[in-house]
Design a protein around this motif. Structure first.
Motif, PDB file in Angstrom:
ATOM      1  N   ILE A 146       0.842  -1.209   0.000  1.00  0.00           N
ATOM      2  CA  ILE A 146       0.000   0.000   0.000  1.00  0.00           C
ATOM      3  C   ILE A 146       0.870   1.249   0.000  1.00  0.00           C
ATOM      4  CG2 ILE A 146      -1.658   1.332   1.360  1.00  0.00           C
ATOM      5  CD1 ILE A 146      -2.871  -1.347   2.249  1.00  0.00           C
ATOM      6  N   ALA A 147       1.977   1.219   0.760  1.00  0.00           N
ATOM      7  CA  ALA A 147       2.892   2.366   0.773  1.00  0.00           C
ATOM      8  C   ALA A 147       3.572   2.543  -0.581  1.00  0.00           C
ATOM      9  CB  ALA A 147       3.939   2.187   1.868  1.00  0.00           C
ATOM     10  N   ALA A 148       3.886   1.442  -1.244  1.00  0.00           N
ATOM     11  CA  ALA A 148       4.574   1.520  -2.542  1.00  0.00           C
ATOM     12  C   ALA A 148       3.667   2.030  -3.648  1.00  0.00           C
ATOM     13  CB  ALA A 148       5.135   0.151  -2.919  1.00  0.00           C
ATOM     14  N   VAL A 149       2.375   1.727  -3.562  1.00  0.00           N
ATOM     15  CA  VAL A 149       1.468   2.035  -4.668  1.00  0.00           C
ATOM     16  C   VAL A 149       1.254   3.535  -4.845  1.00  0.00           C
ATOM     17  CG1 VAL A 149      -0.762   2.063  -3.468  1.00  0.00           C
ATOM     18  CG2 VAL A 149      -0.620   1.131  -5.791  1.00  0.00           C
ATOM     19  N   VAL A 150       1.508   4.336  -3.814  1.00  0.00           N
ATOM     20  CA  VAL A 150       1.277   5.782  -3.912  1.00  0.00           C
ATOM     21  C   VAL A 150       2.548   6.546  -4.278  1.00  0.00           C
ATOM     22  CG1 VAL A 150      -0.630   5.702  -2.274  1.00  0.00           C
ATOM     23  CG2 VAL A 150       1.684   6.100  -1.430  1.00  0.00           C
ATOM     24  N   ILE A 194      10.647   6.186  -8.124  1.00  0.00           N
ATOM     25  CA  ILE A 194      10.914   4.755  -8.285  1.00  0.00           C
ATOM     26  C   ILE A 194      11.765   4.203  -7.146  1.00  0.00           C
ATOM     27  CG2 ILE A 194      11.942   2.998  -9.775  1.00  0.00           C
ATOM     28  CD1 ILE A 194       9.450   4.137 -10.910  1.00  0.00           C
ATOM     29  N   LYS A 195      12.724   4.980  -6.666  1.00  0.00           N
ATOM     30  CA  LYS A 195      13.570   4.490  -5.572  1.00  0.00           C
ATOM     31  C   LYS A 195      12.738   4.234  -4.322  1.00  0.00           C
ATOM     32  CE  LYS A 195      17.638   6.321  -5.009  1.00  0.00           C
ATOM     33  NZ  LYS A 195      18.720   7.283  -4.655  1.00  0.00           N
ATOM     34  N   ARG A 196      11.845   5.168  -3.999  1.00  0.00           N
ATOM     35  CA  ARG A 196      10.991   4.961  -2.833  1.00  0.00           C
ATOM     36  C   ARG A 196      10.011   3.807  -3.059  1.00  0.00           C
ATOM     37  NH1 ARG A 196      10.959  10.778  -2.375  1.00  0.00           N
ATOM     38  NH2 ARG A 196       8.969  10.877  -3.478  1.00  0.00           N
ATOM     39  N   MET A 197       9.526   3.684  -4.297  1.00  0.00           N
ATOM     40  CA  MET A 197       8.616   2.582  -4.600  1.00  0.00           C
ATOM     41  C   MET A 197       9.298   1.232  -4.379  1.00  0.00           C
ATOM     42  SD  MET A 197       6.885   1.503  -8.229  1.00  0.00           S
ATOM     43  CE  MET A 197       8.313   0.469  -8.624  1.00  0.00           C
ATOM     44  N   LEU A 198      10.534   1.106  -4.861  1.00  0.00           N
ATOM     45  CA  LEU A 198      11.271  -0.143  -4.682  1.00  0.00           C
ATOM     46  C   LEU A 198      11.601  -0.378  -3.207  1.00  0.00           C
ATOM     47  CD1 LEU A 198      13.733   0.053  -7.728  1.00  0.00           C
ATOM     48  CD2 LEU A 198      11.746  -1.451  -7.479  1.00  0.00           C
ATOM     49  N   ALA A 199      11.869   0.706  -2.474  1.00  0.00           N
ATOM     50  CA  ALA A 199      12.184   0.564  -1.053  1.00  0.00           C
ATOM     51  C   ALA A 199      10.975   0.047  -0.274  1.00  0.00           C
ATOM     52  CB  ALA A 199      12.653   1.897  -0.486  1.00  0.00           C
ATOM     53  N   TYR A 223       1.517  -1.312  -9.349  1.00  0.00           N
ATOM     54  CA  TYR A 223       2.556  -0.275  -9.287  1.00  0.00           C
ATOM     55  C   TYR A 223       3.821  -0.658 -10.042  1.00  0.00           C
ATOM     56  CZ  TYR A 223       4.428  -2.710  -5.066  1.00  0.00           C
ATOM     57  OH  TYR A 223       4.926  -3.630  -4.165  1.00  0.00           O
ATOM     58  N   TYR A 224       4.085  -1.944 -10.214  1.00  0.00           N
ATOM     59  CA  TYR A 224       5.240  -2.330 -11.027  1.00  0.00           C
ATOM     60  C   TYR A 224       4.975  -2.090 -12.511  1.00  0.00           C
ATOM     61  CZ  TYR A 224       7.766  -4.582  -7.186  1.00  0.00           C
ATOM     62  OH  TYR A 224       8.461  -4.828  -6.022  1.00  0.00           O
ATOM     63  N   PHE A 225       3.705  -2.175 -12.916  1.00  0.00           N
ATOM     64  CA  PHE A 225       3.403  -1.986 -14.327  1.00  0.00           C
ATOM     65  C   PHE A 225       3.351  -0.515 -14.723  1.00  0.00           C
ATOM     66  CE2 PHE A 225       2.973  -6.319 -15.221  1.00  0.00           C
ATOM     67  CZ  PHE A 225       2.756  -6.464 -16.584  1.00  0.00           C
ATOM     68  N   ARG A 226       3.322   0.391 -13.775  1.00  0.00           N
ATOM     69  CA  ARG A 226       3.377   1.816 -14.126  1.00  0.00           C
ATOM     70  C   ARG A 226       4.692   2.173 -14.826  1.00  0.00           C
ATOM     71  NH1 ARG A 226       2.227   4.480  -8.595  1.00  0.00           N
ATOM     72  NH2 ARG A 226       2.479   6.435  -9.732  1.00  0.00           N
TER      73      ARG A 226
END
Length: 266
Positions: free
Chosen positions: A29-33, A37-42, A159-162
């Motif tokens: 849920i935190a990654a989807v917003v 990209i670095k924060r998304m992967l983290a 979120y990975y497909f974005r």
């Protein structure tokens, strides 16, 4: 090792089930917003830690090894690609991946494989790792936990497909290369021994503002501009030569007012 843990299994299994489920949901849920990209992967790595806890719950060493290996390879690949892109564009957001398939097909293919593996899409290794892991948890009777893991995986697919979609979309930028121009205040033949390197790594000024800066000082050896097609804001890199170091220092101060990063090369 497994046998040594068996007497205590009833004490920690329920606790790990709760921790695993919360970790998977909170991380995804935190990654989807995230647009960075670095924060998304983290944040997604938190979710993947939750998935690996599933192997601990089932005491399945093989599932842990397979999942950890698949995730590590895909994650290291994704972070390495992000480093390459951000070092060349200064952009760590999804827009930095736009048009990568046209600009660097090989890099785009590696990015695509890494991201679909992280998302758990077949035929990538991440899919088979998740399938093996979820099957092991299901065989232990943790149906609710498997459902949470599947929901988390579906969020991850989104979120990975974005960035995956951004790879094959049109670039946000149009590239403008100017021809060398000179300021009439710059004396021909003068001994120009100070050189200023100016760069602007974010879309926070207009193309006209950048050109005014370069036209105001010395002669432009090279100026490359990237202009965002929607906002009209620009970023660029250029070199300007000066008669004195004092003039170059004054240009640095003016560059700061335009949110440009200026530095003296000599």
């Amino acid at each position: 090792c497994n046998n040594a843990l068996l007497p205590l299994r009833a004490n920690w299994t329920e606790t790990l089930v709760i921790i695993s489920g919360l970790t998977i949901l909170v991380g995804n849920i935190a990654a989807v917003v995230q647009s960075n990209i670095k924060r998304m992967l983290a944040y997604s790595s938190i979710a993947h830690a939750g998935y690996m806890l599933l192997a601990v719950i089932t005491l399945n060493v093989n599932a842990m090894f397979i999942y950890a290996t698949a995730y590590s390879i895909a994650s290291l690949s994704a972070f390495s690609i992000l480093l390459i892109i951000s070092s060349s564009t200064g952009d760590e957001t999804i827009s930095g991946f736009r048009g990568l398939a046209r600009k660097s097909p090989l890099l785009a293919v590696v990015t695509f494989v890494a991201l679909i593996s992280l998302a758990g899409i077949p035929p990538a290794a991440g899919f088979f790792a998740k399938y093996y892991l979820f099957s092991a948890v299901l065989s232990e009777g943790h149906i609710g936990l498997v459902l949470i893991a599947v929901v988390g995986s579906l969020i991850g697919v989104y979120y990975y497909f974005r960035p995956v979609m951004a790879l094959f979309s049109s670039p946000d930028d149009k590239i403008i290369e100017t021809t060398p121009v000179s300021n009439t205040n710059n004396q021909p033949g003068a001994d120009q021994h100070s050189e200023l390197f100016v760069r602007n790594l974010s879309y926070n000024t207009t193309e006209e503002g950048l050109k005014r800066f370069f036209l105001k000082y010395g002669s432009i050896d090279s100026l490359k501009l990237l202009t965002h097609r929607d906002t009209g804001k620009s970023k660029g890199i250029g070199f300007v030569e000066f008669n004195t170091r004092a003039e170059a220092q004054k240009a640095i101060n003016d560059a700061a007012n335009l949110n440009l990063d200026g530095r003296l090369l000599n």
